[in-house]
Design an enzyme around this catalytic site. Sequence first.
Site, short mmCIF file in Angstrom:
data_model
loop_
_atom_site.label_atom_id
_atom_site.label_comp_id
_atom_site.label_asym_id
_atom_site.label_seq_id
_atom_site.Cartn_x
_atom_site.Cartn_y
_atom_site.Cartn_z
CB SER A 223 -0.85 0.03 1.27
OG SER A 223 -0.02 0.26 2.40
CG ASP A 224 1.44 5.95 -1.18
OD1 ASP A 224 2.40 5.97 -0.37
OD2 ASP A 224 1.26 6.86 -2.01
CD1 TRP A 225 5.04 5.22 4.95
CD2 TRP A 225 4.82 3.91 3.16
NE1 TRP A 225 6.08 4.31 4.94
CE2 TRP A 225 5.96 3.50 3.87
CE3 TRP A 225 4.46 3.20 2.02
CZ2 TRP A 225 6.77 2.44 3.46
CZ3 TRP A 225 5.27 2.15 1.60
CH2 TRP A 225 6.40 1.78 2.32
#
Length: 808
Positions: A223-225
């Site tokens: 996932s993106d952060w």
Amino acid sequence: MSFDVDALLAELDLDAKARLLAGQDVWSLPGLPRIGLRSVVLSDGPVGVRGVRWSPDDPSVTLPSPTALAASWDPRLAVRAGRLLAQEARRKGVHVLLAPTVNLQRSPLGGRHFECYSEDPLLTGMIGAGYVTGVQDGGVAVTVKHFVANDFETERFTADVHLSERALRELYLAPFELIVRRAKPWGIMAAYNSVNGTTMTQHDELLNGVLRDEWGFDGFIVSDWLAARDTVASANGGLDVAMPGPRTVFGEQLAEAVRGGEVDEDVVDEMVRRVLLLAHRTGALGGGPTPWQSTVDGEAIAREIAHRSFVLLSNETGVLPLRAPQSIALIGALAADPKILGGGSATVFPEHIVSPLDGLRKAVPPSTDLAFAIGADPRTTLPPATDNFRLRATAKAADGTRLAEFPLREAKINWIGELPRGLDLATLASVEIEGTYLPERSGTHTFAVTGPGDLRLTVAGQTLFDGVNLPEGGDVFTSIMQVIEQRREVELTAGELVDVSLTYWIPSEMAEFARGTFAWVTFALGHRGPVLDPDAALDEAVALAGKSDVAVVVVGTTAEVESEGFDRTSLALPGRQDELVRRVAAANPNTVVVVNAGSPVELPWRDDVAAVLLTWFPGQAGGDALADVLFGREEPGGRLPTTWPAKLEDAPVTDVTPEEGVLEYGEGVYIGYSAYAKTETQPAYWFGHGLGYTTWVYEELDVYPDDEGGARVRVRVRNSGTRKGREVVQLYLAPTERGDRPPRWLVGFASVEAGPGESVESDIVVPPRSAEVWRDGWRHIAGEYVLEASHSYAQPRLSTRVVLQKIR
Ligand code: BGC
């Protein structure tokens, strides 16, 4: 080393498996010594490897911005950049580089435009594939990001992009597809945004369907952060790893979901297999990384990429390269304090920076006099206090107890991700920068505070600021990346020591947002001594230009203009830089303007100056590369990877703001050059444009169509000038029957080198996809096309008719 994933999996119970899929902290996954698994470390990306500390005390080789790399139009150079980054990653114990960014430059207003390669999917994909190959050659993984349609920043966490299947396939997915098929990346990062109603971290159709089943992607998806929101939907939707940790939607919650029957344990097993494969590939499992000998010289490659990326936009009078002028006036605040990289998560900290002033000082011939004047200062934040300040930082608990003390070289605290050893977010309440300042000059001194939250500044016993400093609206990331500054002036006397203190209270929303685990303590005390007033500074620069043989004016953007977390609202150069260029050009006909910007800016004076050289964000060695190019030791090798509008209103796509949460990509497949051509709008500079120091004649173009609907193309060009040089041969395909297709599009390119009078041939493969459109599946449009060999989108040099058809 043998890798028996089934045997490893058999040793893990459900809880152990679920734990492996959640970050243990901001930048790493948990290890499991019992099975020989070490912690996998991830780090940004893309112009350097920051490592797990977001701080100047862990420096990184800093390459030119991604758009600059793409401006070389040379995937082999991207491979070499990737190898340097692998070397850096291994030096810092990093297994996964969070790069490259292959979203498209859909609008010049896109905040991370500088971090993307191009408006064109083929150029983006080819440069991206080279980069991935280079990084993975070194046994380091990538995460190609941000999958997909994250081409703007406004409301990026929640925006739902509505776009046609055709635009998605032909434009936004295309670079990912090319990279997956060609370079076999070990990782992909799922974006924050939604696409047609589903958030990307749980987009089963695109993650499992397109990426894995259709394209055969076998790596892991992270996932993106903070982008993963839902345990069940993310696991079933194709996400493997949720970052950052330790509190994510996976881990314990995933084990619970399996026990509750909402996620099948087989799904978890597949996720774990992919993480173990990642660890195996990057040497975090078993015996350690595969030996790899690499001794890339970071400084040299940073300098080479820089001059290969610089785009000579105009050189009407042939002023460049300079021929040993007697005097050079170097003008502009960015000449001494350049912007070498874009802001946000792409930030890394170089060990040193060569500014244009440093570079020219080293390179000017002894007979040339070099003088510098600021002229106009576009910076809207003052640099952190350093010279003649003696400062320390004191961390305090809520009741004022001192927790720790640190010496400071400059008045800036940037604890992002992790706090310094010995501190924790539960007890840390404030940080104070305190000490003394010994002014060298009497007069008005300006102090500035930045940092999101409550701040109090006192200088010489006077409270200069005591209040809240926050931008309006925007997400919490915005308040960190979009720096808001408060300035205050105070009269000081040379030689009289004064006390200085700036206290910052950590906002509770930050702690909450970070779920108590992600440190975000960033604030600074800026300072500027007495300066000329802006009118006098302009007059001084103009007078200097008037009495010099050549004036080199460096103009550009600032950190407040180009960064992550927000989009741009204007393409104008900040401050009084346009006025500066106009006045200098009026005073000196040999005015060379150097544009230090990551993405398009308006250059309203472009026809009134002798030359315009675009240097992007040129990385740590930018000043040396500039001197190389100005004095003709190297040719400016870049070609524009994106079309530059004359003014913002001419840009075909300017809508980057979701309405009620939805951003419509209503322009369909018409972005960049296709959109300018469709609306018959003349840009300032077309896609592919860029001059060198020699000239080229296109001699021959031969096309050999293949049975698959593609072709092989041979182009011969001759260097008709007097210097060795490099040409980027560009191939465009223009359908005779357009239908609903753009007038022409890029289908291949090659960069060639030749000495004066020499001819050189390039062989370019035009894949069948070049003649396909997406209509519920890829459809090959057989028929007659014109194939053009061009110097830029708008400058075809040779063309020929060709019939493309798919027989097999
Ligand atoms: C950015 C990513 C980056 C990540 C970690 C996010 O906000 O969108 O590109 O890799 O942070 O820093």
